[in-house]
Design a protein around this motif. Structure first.
Motif, PDB file in Angstrom:
ATOM      1  N   UNK A  54       0.841  -1.192   0.000  1.00  0.00           N
ATOM      2  CA  UNK A  54       0.000   0.000   0.000  1.00  0.00           C
ATOM      3  C   UNK A  54       0.876   1.242   0.000  1.00  0.00           C
ATOM      4  N   UNK A  55       0.789   2.038  -1.089  1.00  0.00           N
ATOM      5  CA  UNK A  55       1.501   3.306  -1.240  1.00  0.00           C
ATOM      6  C   UNK A  55       3.026   3.169  -1.277  1.00  0.00           C
ATOM      7  N   UNK A  56       3.558   1.960  -1.414  1.00  0.00           N
ATOM      8  CA  UNK A  56       5.002   1.818  -1.527  1.00  0.00           C
ATOM      9  C   UNK A  56       5.336   0.506  -2.236  1.00  0.00           C
ATOM     10  N   UNK A  57       6.558   0.425  -2.714  1.00  0.00           N
ATOM     11  CA  UNK A  57       7.042  -0.797  -3.350  1.00  0.00           C
ATOM     12  C   UNK A  57       8.406  -1.145  -2.763  1.00  0.00           C
ATOM     13  N   UNK A  58       8.808  -2.406  -2.923  1.00  0.00           N
ATOM     14  CA  UNK A  58      10.126  -2.871  -2.487  1.00  0.00           C
ATOM     15  C   UNK A  58      10.627  -3.880  -3.507  1.00  0.00           C
ATOM     16  N   UNK A  59      11.937  -4.030  -3.588  1.00  0.00           N
ATOM     17  CA  UNK A  59      12.518  -5.020  -4.493  1.00  0.00           C
ATOM     18  C   UNK A  59      12.221  -6.439  -4.005  1.00  0.00           C
ATOM     19  N   UNK A  60      12.016  -7.334  -4.943  1.00  0.00           N
ATOM     20  CA  UNK A  60      12.187  -8.749  -4.648  1.00  0.00           C
ATOM     21  C   UNK A  60      13.695  -9.019  -4.626  1.00  0.00           C
ATOM     22  N   UNK A  61      14.167 -10.128  -4.061  1.00  0.00           N
ATOM     23  CA  UNK A  61      15.609 -10.410  -4.097  1.00  0.00           C
ATOM     24  C   UNK A  61      16.154 -10.416  -5.527  1.00  0.00           C
ATOM     25  N   UNK A  62      15.394 -11.009  -6.457  1.00  0.00           N
ATOM     26  CA  UNK A  62      15.832 -11.020  -7.855  1.00  0.00           C
ATOM     27  C   UNK A  62      15.848  -9.611  -8.439  1.00  0.00           C
ATOM     28  N   UNK A  63      14.846  -8.801  -8.068  1.00  0.00           N
ATOM     29  CA  UNK A  63      14.778  -7.438  -8.567  1.00  0.00           C
ATOM     30  C   UNK A  63      15.935  -6.582  -8.096  1.00  0.00           C
ATOM     31  N   UNK A  64      16.324  -6.740  -6.830  1.00  0.00           N
ATOM     32  CA  UNK A  64      17.447  -5.963  -6.290  1.00  0.00           C
ATOM     33  C   UNK A  64      18.742  -6.295  -7.026  1.00  0.00           C
ATOM     34  N   UNK A  65      18.996  -7.588  -7.238  1.00  0.00           N
ATOM     35  CA  UNK A  65      20.221  -7.998  -7.932  1.00  0.00           C
ATOM     36  C   UNK A  65      20.209  -7.511  -9.381  1.00  0.00           C
ATOM     37  N   UNK A  66      19.049  -7.617 -10.026  1.00  0.00           N
ATOM     38  CA  UNK A  66      18.949  -7.192 -11.418  1.00  0.00           C
ATOM     39  C   UNK A  66      19.121  -5.681 -11.526  1.00  0.00           C
TER      40      UNK A  66
END
Length: 301
Positions: A54-66
């Protein structure tokens, strides 16, 4: 399937801000377009890159590495391009606009931006003709027109209102149509039809005397400041009204007209100083629009 550079650039911007909205602001596109591009990228890769909350996003582990890898790669591309275009990077950044905007809006304010980029040189081009950005006529063009194209970045809506010599303000306010029949009407050479549109907007009879045309917008404003009437282009003429050079006898009568927008040459679009300049110009025009709304509302009280 390899993701396009455009999708990777959007992913990089969103990842640095961890915000679709902030990424959209940096890229000068809508948050909805950013969201669609990120979903397209995730679909191509076959995995989520962000966790939506809600109103924010965060990386998945794969997303952070990518993101770390993509960010490094885009930085390398930018640096390689700067080396390749070293001669061009040392040249002044060319910014074009219609003469009045160039001399009365941009030139007085640009020093504030350059204080943050002391090594940058800017060449302000005051041009009445439409500059061919893609063809290399200029690097950044401030446009004024009725239609915005896909490659343009919005700055502010444009409106017109009736302006007159301060000595005529009470007379014009009492009977603006009679004043338009009596006093000189000044217009730009290429925009004589604006008076016709203004008469239609006011629902006045569609006959009026021939206007006096000039090829200089500042020139026609100064002429009207002495003995006549002109149509003021908002928000850029507001400082002249605030200074008492011209009067706005009908402050609530503001006819929607066109748009101010930006077009940026693709070869320089993602240089850090150009990204910063575009953001600064958007803020400058937003402030002009806000000041105009506040000032003209105060006149109507």
């Amino acid at each position: 399937m390899q993701p396009s550079l455009n999708l990777l650039r959007t992913f990089d911007a969103v990842g640095r801000h961890l915000s679709f909205r902030a990424g959209a602001e940096e890229l000068h596109i809508t948050a909805s377009a950013v969201s669609h591009q990120i979903r397209d990228l995730e679909a191509q890769l076959g995995m989520p890159l962000f966790v939506r909350r809600h109103r924010q996003i965060a990386f998945t582990p794969e997303g952070a590495a990518y993101h770390a890898a993509v960010s490094r790669a885009l930085t390398d591309i930018r640096r390689a391009t700067q080396v390749l275009q070293g001669a061009e990077d040392s040249a002044p950044l060319r910014v074009s606009a219609m003469p009045y905007v160039a001399t009365d809006v941009l030139a007085p304010a640009i020093g504030r931006f350059l204080a943050q980029w002391p090594s940058l040189r800017i060449d302000i081009q005051a041009e009445t003709r439409s500059m061919d950005v893609a063809g290399g006529d200029t690097d950044v063009a401030i446009r004024f027109g009725y239609v915005m194209h896909d490659q343009t970045i919005p700055l502010a809506p444009a409106e017109v209102t009736l302006l007159c010599a301060p000595s005529l303000a009470e007379t014009v306010r009492a009977d603006p149509y009679a004043a338009a029949q009596r006093y000189s009407l000044y217009s730009m050479t290429d925009y004589r039809e604006l008076w016709t549109r203004w008469f239609e907007y006011q629902q006045w009879p569609d006959t009026f005397r021939e206007t006096i045309s000039l090829n200089s917008y500042r020139g026609l404003l100064m002429a009207a400041a002495h003995d006549g009437l002109a149509l003021g282009l908002l928000p850029v003429v507001t400082p002249l009204v605030q200074a008492g050079v011209l009067a706005a006898p009908l402050p609530l009568q503001r006819m929607p007209l066109a748009h101010f927008s930006l077009e940026v040459r693709e070869a320089v679009r993602w240089r850090p100083e150009v990204v910063a300049l575009v953001s600064w110009l958007r803020a400058l025009f937003s402030e002009c629009a806000r000041t105009t709304d506040e000032y003209f509302s105060s006149l109507a009280v």
